[in-house]
Design an enzyme around this catalytic site. Structure first.
Site, PDB file in Angstrom:
ATOM      1  N   VAL A 109     -19.574  -5.237  11.510  1.00 26.39           N
ATOM      2  CA  VAL A 109     -19.305  -6.664  11.691  1.00 26.39           C
ATOM      3  C   VAL A 109     -19.929  -7.174  12.986  1.00 26.39           C
ATOM      4  CG1 VAL A 109     -17.167  -6.568  10.324  1.00 26.39           C
ATOM      5  CG2 VAL A 109     -17.054  -6.181  12.802  1.00 26.39           C
ATOM      6  N   HIS A 125     -18.655  -6.293   5.206  1.00 22.02           N
ATOM      7  CA  HIS A 125     -17.302  -6.484   5.749  1.00 22.02           C
ATOM      8  C   HIS A 125     -17.217  -7.723   6.642  1.00 22.02           C
ATOM      9  CE1 HIS A 125     -16.332  -1.926   5.058  1.00 22.02           C
ATOM     10  NE2 HIS A 125     -16.225  -2.646   3.958  1.00 22.02           N
ATOM     11  N   CYS A 133      -9.634 -19.941   8.171  1.00 27.64           N
ATOM     12  CA  CYS A 133      -8.199 -20.223   8.228  1.00 27.64           C
ATOM     13  C   CYS A 133      -7.463 -19.209   7.359  1.00 27.64           C
ATOM     14  CB  CYS A 133      -7.936 -21.643   7.735  1.00 27.64           C
ATOM     15  SG  CYS A 133      -6.167 -22.002   7.643  1.00 27.64           S
ATOM     16  N   CYS A 136      -5.714 -21.876   4.448  1.00 28.95           N
ATOM     17  CA  CYS A 136      -6.514 -22.612   3.449  1.00 28.95           C
ATOM     18  C   CYS A 136      -7.928 -22.033   3.303  1.00 28.95           C
ATOM     19  CB  CYS A 136      -6.566 -24.097   3.789  1.00 28.95           C
ATOM     20  SG  CYS A 136      -7.660 -24.514   5.169  1.00 28.95           S
ATOM     21  N   ASN A 219     -27.157  11.318   9.551  1.00 27.15           N
ATOM     22  CA  ASN A 219     -25.823  11.412  10.166  1.00 27.15           C
ATOM     23  C   ASN A 219     -25.746  12.748  10.912  1.00 27.15           C
ATOM     24  OD1 ASN A 219     -22.914  11.584  10.583  1.00 27.15           O
ATOM     25  ND2 ASN A 219     -22.713  10.055   8.953  1.00 27.15           N
ATOM     26  N   GLU A 221     -23.132  14.372  11.392  1.00 30.44           N
ATOM     27  CA  GLU A 221     -22.027  15.153  10.806  1.00 30.44           C
ATOM     28  C   GLU A 221     -22.158  15.197   9.284  1.00 30.44           C
ATOM     29  OE1 GLU A 221     -19.500  16.309  12.778  1.00 30.44           O
ATOM     30  OE2 GLU A 221     -20.217  15.327  14.619  1.00 30.44           O
TER      31      GLU A 221
HETATM   32  P1  OAD Z   1     -16.734   5.537  10.679  1.00 35.81           P
HETATM   33  O1  OAD Z   1     -16.316   5.361  12.099  1.00 35.81           O
HETATM   34  O2  OAD Z   1     -15.734   5.882   9.670  1.00 35.81           O
HETATM   35  O3  OAD Z   1     -17.847   6.676  10.629  1.00 35.81           O
HETATM   36  C1  OAD Z   1     -18.927   6.693  11.527  1.00 35.81           C
HETATM   37  C2  OAD Z   1     -19.960   7.679  11.015  1.00 35.81           C
HETATM   38  O4  OAD Z   1     -21.093   7.609  11.857  1.00 35.81           O
HETATM   39  C3  OAD Z   1     -19.494   9.142  11.013  1.00 35.81           C
HETATM   40  O5  OAD Z   1     -19.864   9.764   9.801  1.00 35.81           O
HETATM   41  C4  OAD Z   1     -20.273   9.748  12.186  1.00 35.81           C
HETATM   42  O6  OAD Z   1     -20.599  11.129  11.982  1.00 35.81           O
HETATM   43  C5  OAD Z   1     -21.511   8.901  12.209  1.00 35.81           C
HETATM   44  N1  OAD Z   1     -22.149   8.776  13.519  1.00 35.81           N
HETATM   45  C6  OAD Z   1     -21.597   8.826  14.754  1.00 35.81           C
HETATM   46  N2  OAD Z   1     -22.501   8.621  15.705  1.00 35.81           N
HETATM   47  C7  OAD Z   1     -23.685   8.427  15.077  1.00 35.81           C
HETATM   48  C8  OAD Z   1     -25.023   8.138  15.511  1.00 35.81           C
HETATM   49  N3  OAD Z   1     -25.296   7.986  16.801  1.00 35.81           N
HETATM   50  N4  OAD Z   1     -25.973   7.986  14.566  1.00 35.81           N
HETATM   51  C9  OAD Z   1     -25.692   8.124  13.258  1.00 35.81           C
HETATM   52  N5  OAD Z   1     -24.458   8.387  12.786  1.00 35.81           N
HETATM   53  C10 OAD Z   1     -23.471   8.531  13.677  1.00 35.81           C
HETATM   54  O7  OAD Z   1     -17.514   4.217  10.283  1.00 35.81           O
HETATM   55  P2  OAD Z   1     -17.870   3.628   8.868  1.00 35.81           P
HETATM   56  O8  OAD Z   1     -18.247   4.688   7.911  1.00 35.81           O
HETATM   57  O9  OAD Z   1     -18.815   2.524   9.116  1.00 35.81           O
HETATM   58  O10 OAD Z   1     -13.940  -1.079   7.503  1.00 35.81           O
HETATM   59  O11 OAD Z   1     -16.491   3.010   8.433  1.00 35.81           O
HETATM   60  C11 OAD Z   1     -16.467   2.293   7.256  1.00 35.81           C
HETATM   61  C12 OAD Z   1     -15.463   1.215   7.343  1.00 35.81           C
HETATM   62  O12 OAD Z   1     -14.191   1.776   7.657  1.00 35.81           O
HETATM   63  C13 OAD Z   1     -15.681   0.214   8.455  1.00 35.81           C
HETATM   64  O13 OAD Z   1     -16.559  -0.822   8.113  1.00 35.81           O
HETATM   65  C14 OAD Z   1     -14.316  -0.316   8.654  1.00 35.81           C
HETATM   66  C15 OAD Z   1     -13.628   1.027   8.725  1.00 35.81           C
HETATM   67  O14 OAD Z   1     -12.334   1.084   8.709  1.00 35.81           O
HETATM   68  C16 OAD Z   1     -13.154  -2.153   7.622  1.00 35.81           C
HETATM   69  O15 OAD Z   1     -12.794  -2.566   8.719  1.00 35.81           O
HETATM   70  C17 OAD Z   1     -12.780  -2.779   6.330  1.00 35.81           C
END
Ligand code: OAD
Length: 245
Positions: A109, A125, A133, A136, A219, A221
């Site tokens: 975001v 997202h 709001c 509304c 990634n 990991e």
């Molecule tokens: P996460 O925080 O769950 O995962 C981050 C990922 O990035 C992990 O798999 C890490 O291994 C990897 N990572 C860390 N450092 C990195 C780097 N320098 N380069 C590449 N990869 C790296 O984040 P998201 O998968 O984006 O949703 O999470 C998905 C959604 O869950 C988010 O958008 C949010 C969250 O809760 C909502 O808020 C609805």
């Protein structure tokens, strides 16, 4: 070995007819935006997002949720895109120059892809600098100075909320449509910096796989998607992506 894999992946990307790139919090990690799940720096370590990023939490304590987002906005205003974001902007330019399709879908975001020069980014997202709001649904934007409590809607007086998708909420129709269409159409899907745990975003590479596309993950990991990928590049976004364009 890594250099060889990067050269090979670069050739695959250069030959793709329609490329879908899906990014998550990991791509902004090297810009200084904490990811959601990692110990020490992850937002989940300091706060429990399940108590903050939900409509129920906002209904119960709008000020707490508002101040959490205010803090995150101030953090994001201070940071800049990193070489990973820049590489994806170049990848789009290169794809468009040879008339290939290119769709960038992000779960972030923070808006950093657009700052780096990516165009037509699908913000799955939402965007932390948007507001709407809570009553509304009238949209607004946080262009004014940051305030301590949620401002009131100009139309109905209800409390304004961040224009992001919270847990249990639906993905905005247009973003969902654009992302699923691109997933079904792409011949190559590049998945960067996401834990591949949160649906429906995590389902996009599955749609691509089912449609016969190759899937490549960047990634540091292992994720639940890793075993299903045609190639996994183990490294950070800022390390790996510049070598792919
Ligand atoms: P996460 O925080 O769950 O995962 C981050 C990922 O990035 C992990 O798999 C890490 O291994 C990897 N990572 C860390 N450092 C990195 C780097 N320098 N380069 C590449 N990869 C790296 O984040 P998201 O998968 O984006 O949703 O999470 C998905 C959604 O869950 C988010 O958008 C949010 C969250 O809760 C909502 O808020 C609805």
């Amino acid at each position: 070995m890594v250099a060889e894999a990067a050269a090979d992946t670069r050739a695959t990307i250069a030959a793709a007819k329609h490329l879908l790139v899906l990014t998550g919090a990991g791509i902004s990690a090297e810009s200084g935006v904490p990811t959601f799940r990692e110990a020490q720096t992850g937002l989940w370590e300091r706060y429990d997002p399940s108590q903050l990023a939900t409509p129920e939490a906002f209904a119960e304590d709008p000020e707490l949720v508002w101040s959490w987002y205010r803090w995150r906005r101030s953090l994001i205003r201070e940071v800049e895109p990193n070489p990973g974001h820049a590489a994806l902007a170049h990848m789009q330019e290169a794809a468009e120059a040879r008339d290939a399709g290119f769709t960038l879908v992000t779960q972030n975001v923070d808006g950093l892809h657009a700052v780096a020069g990516s165009r037509d980014v699908v913000e799955f997202h939402g965007n932390i600098f948007d507001e709407r709001c809570s009553r509304c649904h009238r949209p607004g934007a946080t262009s004014g100075p940051e305030v301590e409590t949620p401002p009131s809607c100009e139309s109905c007086g209800g409390p304004m909320r961040p224009g992001v998708v919270w847990f249990g909420e639906r993905i905005p129709e247009q973003a969902l449509e654009a992302a699923t269409t691109a997933a079904g159409r792409c011949d190559l899907c590049l998945v960067v910096g996401t834990s591949s745990l949160v649906h429906p975003a995590a389902g996009l590479p599955e749609i691509a796989l089912a449609a016969g596309a190759r899937v490549i993950e960047v990634n540091p990991e292992t994720t639940p998607l890793s075993p299903r990928c045609d190639r996994v590049l183990r490294g950070t976004a800022a390390q790996v992506l510049p070598g792919l364009v």
